[in-house]
Design a protein around this motif. Sequence first.
Motif, PDB file in Angstrom:
ATOM      1  N   THR A 167       2.101  -1.792 -11.674  1.00 18.38           N
ATOM      2  CA  THR A 167       1.942  -0.620 -10.825  1.00 18.38           C
ATOM      3  C   THR A 167       2.562   0.595 -11.503  1.00 18.38           C
ATOM      4  OG1 THR A 167       3.910  -1.431  -9.629  1.00 18.38           O
ATOM      5  CG2 THR A 167       1.771  -1.714  -8.566  1.00 18.38           C
ATOM      6  N   HIS A 177      -1.730   7.108  -5.495  1.00 19.27           N
ATOM      7  CA  HIS A 177      -3.048   6.481  -5.373  1.00 19.27           C
ATOM      8  C   HIS A 177      -3.652   6.766  -3.997  1.00 19.27           C
ATOM      9  CE1 HIS A 177      -2.629   4.123  -9.101  1.00 19.27           C
ATOM     10  NE2 HIS A 177      -1.345   4.038  -8.764  1.00 19.27           N
ATOM     11  N   ARG A 195      -7.464   6.043  -3.726  1.00 20.89           N
ATOM     12  CA  ARG A 195      -8.613   5.115  -3.726  1.00 20.89           C
ATOM     13  C   ARG A 195      -8.051   3.713  -3.988  1.00 20.89           C
ATOM     14  NH1 ARG A 195     -13.621   5.702  -2.130  1.00 20.89           N
ATOM     15  NH2 ARG A 195     -14.561   4.833  -4.016  1.00 20.89           N
ATOM     16  N   ILE A 196      -7.754   2.989  -2.912  1.00 23.54           N
ATOM     17  CA  ILE A 196      -7.134   1.661  -3.014  1.00 23.54           C
ATOM     18  C   ILE A 196      -8.136   0.618  -2.543  1.00 23.54           C
ATOM     19  CG2 ILE A 196      -5.228   0.193  -2.289  1.00 23.54           C
ATOM     20  CD1 ILE A 196      -3.600   2.728  -1.757  1.00 23.54           C
ATOM     21  N   PRO A 219     -11.851   2.706  -7.679  1.00 26.54           N
ATOM     22  CA  PRO A 219     -10.457   2.768  -7.210  1.00 26.54           C
ATOM     23  C   PRO A 219      -9.487   2.949  -8.376  1.00 26.54           C
ATOM     24  CG  PRO A 219     -11.207   0.496  -7.275  1.00 26.54           C
ATOM     25  CD  PRO A 219     -12.411   1.345  -7.579  1.00 26.54           C
ATOM     26  N   ALA A 250      -0.723   7.130 -10.252  1.00 31.31           N
ATOM     27  CA  ALA A 250      -2.176   7.284 -10.323  1.00 31.31           C
ATOM     28  C   ALA A 250      -2.542   8.146 -11.532  1.00 31.31           C
ATOM     29  CB  ALA A 250      -2.693   7.953  -9.038  1.00 31.31           C
ATOM     30  N   ALA A 266       0.829  -1.203   0.000  1.00 31.72           N
ATOM     31  CA  ALA A 266       0.000   0.000   0.000  1.00 31.72           C
ATOM     32  C   ALA A 266       0.870   1.261   0.000  1.00 31.72           C
ATOM     33  CB  ALA A 266      -0.920  -0.005   1.216  1.00 31.72           C
ATOM     34  N   ALA A 306      -6.381   1.721  -7.764  1.00 32.28           N
ATOM     35  CA  ALA A 306      -5.451   0.634  -7.466  1.00 32.28           C
ATOM     36  C   ALA A 306      -6.175  -0.431  -6.656  1.00 32.28           C
ATOM     37  CB  ALA A 306      -4.235   1.140  -6.689  1.00 32.28           C
ATOM     38  N   LEU A 341      -2.942  -2.459   5.119  1.00 34.38           N
ATOM     39  CA  LEU A 341      -3.447  -1.419   4.218  1.00 34.38           C
ATOM     40  C   LEU A 341      -3.935  -0.213   5.011  1.00 34.38           C
ATOM     41  CD1 LEU A 341      -4.510  -0.200   1.587  1.00 34.38           C
ATOM     42  CD2 LEU A 341      -6.496  -1.731   1.763  1.00 34.38           C
ATOM     43  N   LEU A 395       1.883   2.110  -3.451  1.00 37.28           N
ATOM     44  CA  LEU A 395       0.785   2.721  -4.202  1.00 37.28           C
ATOM     45  C   LEU A 395       0.572   4.174  -3.780  1.00 37.28           C
ATOM     46  CD1 LEU A 395      -1.706  -0.279  -4.143  1.00 37.28           C
ATOM     47  CD2 LEU A 395      -0.418   0.559  -6.123  1.00 37.28           C
TER      48      LEU A 395
END
Length: 343
Positions: A337, A181, A183-184, A243, A340, A173, A245, A203, A176
């Motif tokens: 990955t 990002h 909105r995971i 999301p 975003a 997380a 991610a 997370l 990300l």
Amino acid sequence: MPVNLKQLAELLGLSQTTVSRALNGYPEVNAETRQRVLQAVRETGYRPNRAAQRLATGKAYSIGLVMPIAPGIDSDIHFGEFLAGLGEAAIKHDFHFVLNPSAPEDEEATFRRLAASGTVDAVFLAYMRANDPRIAMLKSLSMPFVVHGRSIGGPQDYPFLDIDNTRAFYDAAKLLLQLGHQRIALINGLEYLTFSIRRKKGLMRALEEWGLRLDEALVHHSVMTDEYGYRSMQSFLQQPDPPTAVLCSSTVLALGAVRAINQAGLTIGADISVIAHDDVLPMLKPENFSVPLTTTRSSLRAAGARIATRLIGGILDSGDYPEQELWRAELIVRASTGPAPGR
């Protein structure tokens, strides 16, 4: 043609008693001699007379496990991979499995019957839950055991092997979040299993460090099949604010999630990022996905082999192993990955 005990002893220049004691794990046989004997066993194909050994030592040379079976419980390829590792280690020491199917509500009674049967020397426990009552039950049986995973709450003084699930999904997380990002989503295992609880915690911890909160509408718990991964991802993508991610608790779940993303016409690594936990399943390699997956990696087969080695070492009184092992998963970054959207 395999040799017998007498021939094996003559080959090694040892007495039959010494060879037998080396095979049965007696502490007075030194490690060098034991290794010589085990190497000769592998080279000659020698197989001891288990009935005679059992009479002499009181050991069954078997590991017991209980498998929950009931309508609605799907077969689990993850458990199969773990058993493969367990089996590899058992073969090396000429140990057997005693596999007892059980209805979930009868599992404790099944363990008790297995221990009382005399057909196993040790057992292992899997599918850990919070405040799992089976740990206290196993401790009461006075039989060696190792837990795959850890409970949450309750006594902590029991032998286990686990991966640091919280740290694994915290690291994933954090990557990300560093890519922008916010909105995971999380496609997780069953809600009551402790690995699922800890992965969600990882997370949440990472989000909190960025001043964010986990949107529960972006969390799905299920058995880990590609179909559930597909349904979960479809549901997330249909939300008004989907999301950017997603974390998946298995490459099997990710397989379904990727299918839903592709059907939506989105590009993995550009429109949406995907990270999965990789149990190193031989038929589902993350680098072979159409867009190679970023993963948190820890081998289930290696875990199975390690647990079998620890159990067998305890039975034979050979080797010195830690009571509790917490393995760190490796974060491997691949093309799934990216920044975003809009970054």
